[in-house]
Write a protein that holds these residues in place. Structure first.
Motif, short mmCIF file in Angstrom:
data_model
loop_
_atom_site.label_atom_id
_atom_site.label_comp_id
_atom_site.label_asym_id
_atom_site.label_seq_id
_atom_site.Cartn_x
_atom_site.Cartn_y
_atom_site.Cartn_z
N TYR A 181 0.83 -1.21 0.00
CA TYR A 181 0.00 0.00 0.00
C TYR A 181 0.86 1.26 0.00
CZ TYR A 181 -3.25 3.55 1.64
OH TYR A 181 -3.99 4.71 1.76
N ILE A 182 1.87 1.27 0.87
CA ILE A 182 2.75 2.44 0.95
C ILE A 182 3.49 2.65 -0.36
CG2 ILE A 182 4.84 3.34 2.07
CD1 ILE A 182 3.88 1.97 4.65
N HIS A 183 3.99 1.57 -0.93
CA HIS A 183 4.74 1.65 -2.18
C HIS A 183 3.88 2.24 -3.30
CE1 HIS A 183 7.60 0.55 -5.31
NE2 HIS A 183 6.60 0.00 -5.98
N GLU A 184 2.64 1.77 -3.41
CA GLU A 184 1.75 2.24 -4.48
C GLU A 184 1.37 3.70 -4.29
OE1 GLU A 184 -0.47 -2.04 -5.42
OE2 GLU A 184 -1.54 -0.44 -4.35
N ASN A 185 1.09 4.07 -3.05
CA ASN A 185 0.60 5.43 -2.81
C ASN A 185 1.70 6.47 -2.80
OD1 ASN A 185 -2.50 5.61 -1.96
ND2 ASN A 185 -1.71 3.60 -1.42
N LEU A 186 2.92 6.05 -2.46
CA LEU A 186 4.02 7.00 -2.53
C LEU A 186 4.23 7.49 -3.95
CD1 LEU A 186 6.76 5.62 -0.09
CD2 LEU A 186 5.46 7.74 0.12
N ALA A 187 4.04 6.58 -4.91
CA ALA A 187 4.20 6.96 -6.32
C ALA A 187 3.18 8.03 -6.71
CB ALA A 187 4.05 5.73 -7.21
N LYS A 188 1.99 7.99 -6.06
CA LYS A 188 0.95 8.97 -6.37
C LYS A 188 1.17 10.30 -5.65
CE LYS A 188 -2.60 5.38 -6.90
NZ LYS A 188 -3.89 4.86 -6.36
N CYS A 189 1.62 10.21 -4.40
CA CYS A 189 1.66 11.43 -3.59
C CYS A 189 2.98 12.19 -3.68
CB CYS A 189 1.35 11.11 -2.14
SG CYS A 189 2.65 10.22 -1.25
N ILE A 190 4.06 11.51 -4.04
CA ILE A 190 5.36 12.19 -4.04
C ILE A 190 5.41 13.40 -4.96
CG2 ILE A 190 7.76 11.91 -4.83
CD1 ILE A 190 7.88 9.30 -3.34
N PRO A 191 4.90 13.33 -6.23
CA PRO A 191 4.94 14.53 -7.08
C PRO A 191 4.24 15.73 -6.46
CG PRO A 191 4.42 12.59 -8.40
CD PRO A 191 4.36 12.17 -6.96
N THR A 192 3.05 15.48 -5.88
CA THR A 192 2.31 16.58 -5.25
C THR A 192 3.03 17.10 -4.02
OG1 THR A 192 0.24 15.59 -6.02
CG2 THR A 192 0.08 17.27 -4.32
N CYS A 193 3.59 16.20 -3.22
CA CYS A 193 4.33 16.62 -2.02
C CYS A 193 5.55 17.44 -2.38
CB CYS A 193 4.72 15.39 -1.19
SG CYS A 193 3.34 14.55 -0.41
N ILE A 194 6.26 17.01 -3.42
CA ILE A 194 7.44 17.77 -3.87
C ILE A 194 7.03 19.17 -4.30
CG2 ILE A 194 9.20 17.91 -5.68
CD1 ILE A 194 9.42 14.88 -5.54
N LEU A 195 5.91 19.23 -5.05
CA LEU A 195 5.41 20.53 -5.50
C LEU A 195 5.01 21.40 -4.32
CD1 LEU A 195 5.00 21.73 -8.34
CD2 LEU A 195 2.59 21.12 -8.17
N ALA A 196 4.38 20.78 -3.31
CA ALA A 196 3.98 21.53 -2.11
C ALA A 196 5.19 22.05 -1.35
CB ALA A 196 3.13 20.62 -1.21
N ILE A 197 6.22 21.23 -1.25
CA ILE A 197 7.44 21.66 -0.56
C ILE A 197 8.11 22.78 -1.34
CG2 ILE A 197 9.76 20.92 0.13
CD1 ILE A 197 8.51 18.16 0.76
#
Length: 546
Positions: A145-161
């Motif tokens: 679950y973590i592996h699959e969702n990290l792929a989805k959330c990392i681009p947005t998190c990077i953009l937010a940071i």
């Protein structure tokens, strides 16, 4: 930020177990009956979310690291195997108050004994104004679950940071501008601070919006509470940002800001008193968000129709318009449940809007630095003698005031120096020669006293030196200075003669600084008087300059 941390720390969640990685997840089918004949079509909502209902599913071969992963806004869930309860997920509590926060995904731990068995699931769904449905059920692992969702959330998190970094840069640019004393930059304080605060709340909202953080920390409810608080805080900071950049509708925007603040306070009171959960009041924040979007677009049009629009207003107008488009699209995707990352889009919108503000901040910073450079240059010139590049009388007054405050010791010497024969040189050889005489004297002083606290020209042919030195050493240094002067060899001047007087507390105990300065002046005039009494000495001095 401290409020967020306190809320999270007070929650404990028992849903999260040890993480192990196994191959990809397998989707499960749900049934209304234990015989598995009436299949449930997902997404499923029993239309009476406050009441519990029962569903069944059959397990494939599973391992001890597997979990049943159920996606949906659930309230309570119980899992039974062969009539025995082996998992219960009740609502977590905060100060005795039950909350739905973080109840978007449930992980039911399994073991190998569950292989091939029918699992009975009894659950109830949340009372949510946007509805609550079960959207997906599968056998997985937490690591998967973590592996699959990290792929989805990392681009947005990077953009937010990146957005946060830009806001931090904006705040630092304001501080930098303020330190360089520009009155205009004071008006940017609200914009820079609010940009920073809303960016911080966006970063927290985005990072906590994904269940991955809750899974990793083992605290789904705490992360959920932080998420709702961050989201509800965003309109407060954004309304303050709009107030700062748009002065035309300041009263209306201030009313909007008060409404956003009241919404935050109201929701917290309702939650703490147990009257309503954050998830049940989410629509209130969405209404305020819509109002904020409308006002942002309105501000863009206001800027656009100003007859004499400034470059700053034009940049903010473009940023506001683009942000409005992204915000409307993101709201549409959220409300209609489209399978797109609406958070990514809204973050891009904020990044563009704040990016435009940062551009204007940089333009103002550039202007501020130029103004400050001019101010420093003007200030330096006000304390500098333009002919000799030494300090002037104003600099002496400032230095004397500092010495009055700090005090001096017996080794602090005041030296008054007067150039002999300046008037005769001017009358005989012209003012260029007189200027060279003064410049040469200044050069000889700086070479002889490089460590002096002050060397300045008081005006005309008078100079003043403040230096700390022992009396015996100072006498030798004065001899060196007069030697440099006597051996000066310029274009028009071939030798320089000076008269000087020295005063210090050792020679004149108990005198004030002003009295010491006058004592040095008196000694200098005595030496000058002796010089002019000797006519032949003056003639020799003039012959040396021919």
């Amino acid at each position: 930020m401290m409020l967020y941390i306190v809320f999270a720390a007070l929650f404990k969640d028992s849903d999260i177990k040890r993480i192990k990685y196994v191959p990809p997840a397998k989707n499960l089918h749900l049934y209304f009956d234990e015989e598995l004949t009436q299949e449930v079509k997902l997404p499923f909502n029993n239309n009476k979310s406050e009441e519990a209902f029962t569903l069944y599913t059959k397990m494939p071969n599973v391992r001890d690291s597997n979990v049943i992963e159920i996606h949906g806004k659930y309230k309570m869930l119980t899992a039974r195997l062969r009539g025995n309860i082996f998992y219960v997920s009740e609502l977590p509590r905060f100060m005795g108050i039950k909350t739905y926060a973080g109840r978007n995904t449930c992980f039911i731990p399994l073991s190998s004994v569950c292989s091939g068995e029918v699992i009975k699931l009894t659950m109830s769904l949340q009372e949510n104004p946007y509805g609550a449905s079960i959207t997906k059920v599968r056998v997985s692992t937490l690591a998967t679950y973590i592996h699959e969702n990290l792929a989805k959330c990392i681009p947005t998190c990077i953009l937010a940071i990146l957005l946060f970094v830009c806001a931090l840069f904006s705040l630092n640019s304001f501080i930098f501008s303020y330190l360089y004393q520009s009155k205009k930059t004071l008006e940017d304080l609200d914009i820079s601070v609010e940009t920073f605060l809303i960016s911080l709340s966006i970063v927290i909202w985005i990072i906590t919006n994904y269940d991955v953080l809750g899974v990793i920390l083992g605290n789904m409810a705490g992360v959920g509470i932080i998420n709702y608080l961050a989201f509800t805080s965003m309109p407060v900071f954004f309304s303050a940002f709009l107030c700062a950049i748009n002065k035309k509708h300041k009263c209306m925007l201030r009313l909007f800001q008060i409404t956003a603040e009241a919404n935050l306070i109201f929701q917290m009171i309702m939650f703490v008193t147990g009257t309503r959960d954050f998830t049940q009041m989410l629509f209130l924040t969405h209404v305020i968000d819509v109002i904020g979007i409308i006002m942002t677009v309105s501000a863009a049009f206001d800027f656009a129709y100003v007859k004499k629009i400034t470059g700053e207003q034009k940049i903010l107008s473009i940023g506001s318009a683009v942000f409005g488009v992204f915000a409307v699209v993101s709201m549409f995707l959220f409300l209609f449940g489209k399978d797109m990352n609406y958070m990514f889009l809204i973050t891009i919108g904020f990044l563009i809007l704040f990016g435009m503000h940062i551009v204007t901040s940089l333009l103002k910073l550039s202007t501020s630095l130029k103004e400050h450079a001019k101010l420093l240059e003007s200030e330096r010139n006000s304390y500098k003698d333009q002919l000799t590049n030494l300090g002037n009388r104003r600099l002496l007054y400032r230095k004397m005031a500092k010495l009055e405050a700090l005090g001096i010791d017996n080794e602090t010497n005041f030296i008054m120096i007067d150039v002999n024969g300046l008037k005769v040189i001017n009358d005989t050889f012209g003012h260029d020669a007189g200027d060279e005489l003064l410049k040469g004297t200044a050069i000889c002083m700086t070479e002889a006293f490089p460590d002096a606290e002050l060397i300045c020209r008081l005006g005309g042919d008078e100079f003043f030196i403040i230096i700390r030195e022992e009396e015996s050493i100072l006498e030798r240094r004065m001899q060196r200075f007069t030697h440099y002067a006597a051996n000066w060899n310029g274009d028009k001047i071939k030798s320089i003669s000076v008269s000087y007087g020295i005063a210090n507390r050792l020679k004149y105990p108990g005198m004030s600084l002003t009295e010491l300065q006058k004592a040095a002046d008196t000694e200098m005039y005595q030496a000058k008087s002796n010089f002019y009494k000797n006519k032949s000495e003056l003639s020799e001095a003039l012959d040396g300059r021919r």
